[in-house]
Design an enzyme around this catalytic site. Sequence first.
Site, mmCIF file in Angstrom:
data_model
loop_
_atom_site.group_PDB
_atom_site.id
_atom_site.type_symbol
_atom_site.label_atom_id
_atom_site.label_comp_id
_atom_site.label_asym_id
_atom_site.label_seq_id
_atom_site.Cartn_x
_atom_site.Cartn_y
_atom_site.Cartn_z
ATOM 1 N N GLN A 112 -13.488 1.233 0.339
ATOM 2 C CA GLN A 112 -12.984 2.342 1.152
ATOM 3 C C GLN A 112 -13.786 2.504 2.450
ATOM 4 O OE1 GLN A 112 -10.452 4.398 -0.786
ATOM 5 N NE2 GLN A 112 -9.754 4.789 1.278
ATOM 6 N N LYS A 115 -12.321 -0.138 4.814
ATOM 7 C CA LYS A 115 -10.920 0.188 5.105
ATOM 8 C C LYS A 115 -10.869 1.368 6.090
ATOM 9 C CE LYS A 115 -8.477 0.958 1.395
ATOM 10 N NZ LYS A 115 -7.596 1.451 0.313
ATOM 11 N N LYS A 127 -14.866 7.629 -3.419
ATOM 12 C CA LYS A 127 -13.790 7.486 -4.403
ATOM 13 C C LYS A 127 -14.189 8.267 -5.638
ATOM 14 C CE LYS A 127 -9.886 5.181 -4.732
ATOM 15 N NZ LYS A 127 -9.039 4.660 -3.646
ATOM 16 N N GLY A 166 -5.106 11.304 -3.409
ATOM 17 C CA GLY A 166 -4.562 10.672 -4.602
ATOM 18 C C GLY A 166 -4.911 9.194 -4.702
ATOM 19 N N ASP A 167 -4.639 8.628 -5.847
ATOM 20 C CA ASP A 167 -4.705 7.194 -6.109
ATOM 21 C C ASP A 167 -3.861 7.023 -7.383
ATOM 22 O OD1 ASP A 167 -6.362 4.669 -5.103
ATOM 23 O OD2 ASP A 167 -6.427 4.559 -7.269
ATOM 24 N N THR A 210 1.273 4.597 2.711
ATOM 25 C CA THR A 210 0.641 3.353 2.257
ATOM 26 C C THR A 210 1.665 2.219 2.225
ATOM 27 O OG1 THR A 210 -0.766 4.744 0.872
ATOM 28 C CG2 THR A 210 -0.937 2.373 0.539
#
Length: 446
Positions: A112, A115, A127, A166-167, A210
Site C-alpha cells: 500500500q 501504491k 492496512k 474497505g477490502d 478499483t
Amino acid sequence: MTQSYITKVYENLTAKYPHEKEYLQAVKEFFHAIAPVVEAHPEYEQLAILERIVEPERIISFRVPWVDDQGQVQVNRGYRVQFSSLNGPYKGGLRFHPTVNQSILKFLGFEQIFKNMLTGLPIGGGKGGADFDPKGKSDVEVMRFCQSFMTELSKHVGPDVDVPAGDIGVGGREIGYLLGQYKRLQGPMAGVLTGKPVAANGSKGRTEATGYGLVYFLNEMLKEAGQTMTGKKVMISGSGNVAFFAAKKVTELGGIVVTMSDSNHAIFNPNGINLDAIEELKVNGRERISRYQEFDAEAEIVEGSVWDLDVKADIALPCATQNEINQAQAERLVKNAIKMVAEGANMPSESDAIEVYRKNQIHYGPGKAANAGGVAVSALEMSQNSMRLKWTSERVDQELQQIMKNIFAQCVKARDTYDLGVDYGAAADIASFEQVAELMMIHGVI
Ligand code: GLU
C-alpha cells in the site's frame, strides 16, 4: 556489494519473521525489482533505507469480542498495521476474512505504501482487518462485530491520522456500521473512513473506482502496444466489487468478458458473461455464483479456479485474492494465448508466475499500479470531506482517468530508464521506491 546489502536485509527479515510467508514474498519480489536503484545508491546501506522500509512504524493488535445470534460470545483478532506515514495519514483498507493474520496484513500494508505513492496524492500506507468471516453472518451480527472492532480501533485512527476503508469482506455495509460506532465514540468526523455509502458522505464513483481504474490502466497498456480493447477476450477472476466493475468497463470499451468466479466455482461463456445476472447475484445479493446457470443456460460452470480452465483469450485480470495464479496456471495462460495480465487484486500472482510472464514477454500490470484507482478515489473522498464538498461522478471519473494515466506514465518512464520491456511490475516498484527513498532522506532518521 549492494547485492549483498539487499541479501543481508532479506536474510535478517527471514530470520526475524520466518512464518510471515506472504510478507516475505512481497518484500522479496520488491527487492528483486529495485536492486538496480539500490546499486546506484551505496549510501542507502549506511542510512539503513531497506531495514527501515520493511519495518512497520507500528502494529496494533487487539481482541474483538462480540455476541452472536445464539447468545454465544465469539472472539476474533483485530489488527491495524500503520506501516508508513511518510507521505501522509496511514491509508489502506480493512479486510475481514478468516485467513487474515499479521503476515497478510503486513504484505498488504507494505504494498500500500508504494501504491499510494504512485497515485500522486498525499497518503501514507496502512492496512488492517480481522480474522472474522462475514459470510453467513446475519446483518445484526456483522453490526455487533463492527461496533466491537471500532471500539478498539477508534483510539488509533482519525481523519488526519489513519483513514481505513474497505477490502475483501468490508463494503458499504461494514463501513457504515464502523462509521456509526466511531461517531458515538469520537464525534462526527466522517473523514475517518473512506468507501462510505454516498448517502453518508462517501465519494461518488468510489465503489466503481478499483475496477474502472484497472481497465483505464489496461487501456494504457493496450495503447502502448498499439492495440485497443475492441473484440479482446478477457478472463476475469472474482465477482466482487473489483471484478464486477472491471467487467462492466471492459464491456463498455468493446471487450468480451469470458470468465468470472467466486471462491468455489468458475463460470465461462465464450460469448460474454451476463453482467446483469452477476449484479443481481453477487453485487445486490450475497449469493453463490453457482446459481449463474439459472440466468445463462449457455454458460459452463466448474468447481475450482478460473485459472484451471483451458480458455483461449487475450487478457487476464485476476481480481480475487493473493496468490491465485501459480506457475503452472501462468504457463497455461501463455499456452492459451494470453498476452497481457493486469492485477485487480493485491499480489494475485505467485513469484514463479511472474517469472513466467517475464520469460514470455507477457505485458504485466502489477496490482500496486493497476489497482490503485480504488485508494486514489479514497484520497479524493478525503479531500471532499475536508472541503465539505461533494463532487459529481463525472468529475471523479475524470480525475481517476488522469491518475491512472499518470501512474502508467511513471511506469513507462522507469521501464525506459531501466530497460524493462513490458514488465511494468518492476517498473512500478522502481518508480515508487525512488519517491519513498527521497521522502526518507527529507525526513531524516525516523
Ligand atoms: N483496499 C483497497 C486497496 O487495496 C483500497 C484501500 C483504500 O481505499 O484505502 O488499495
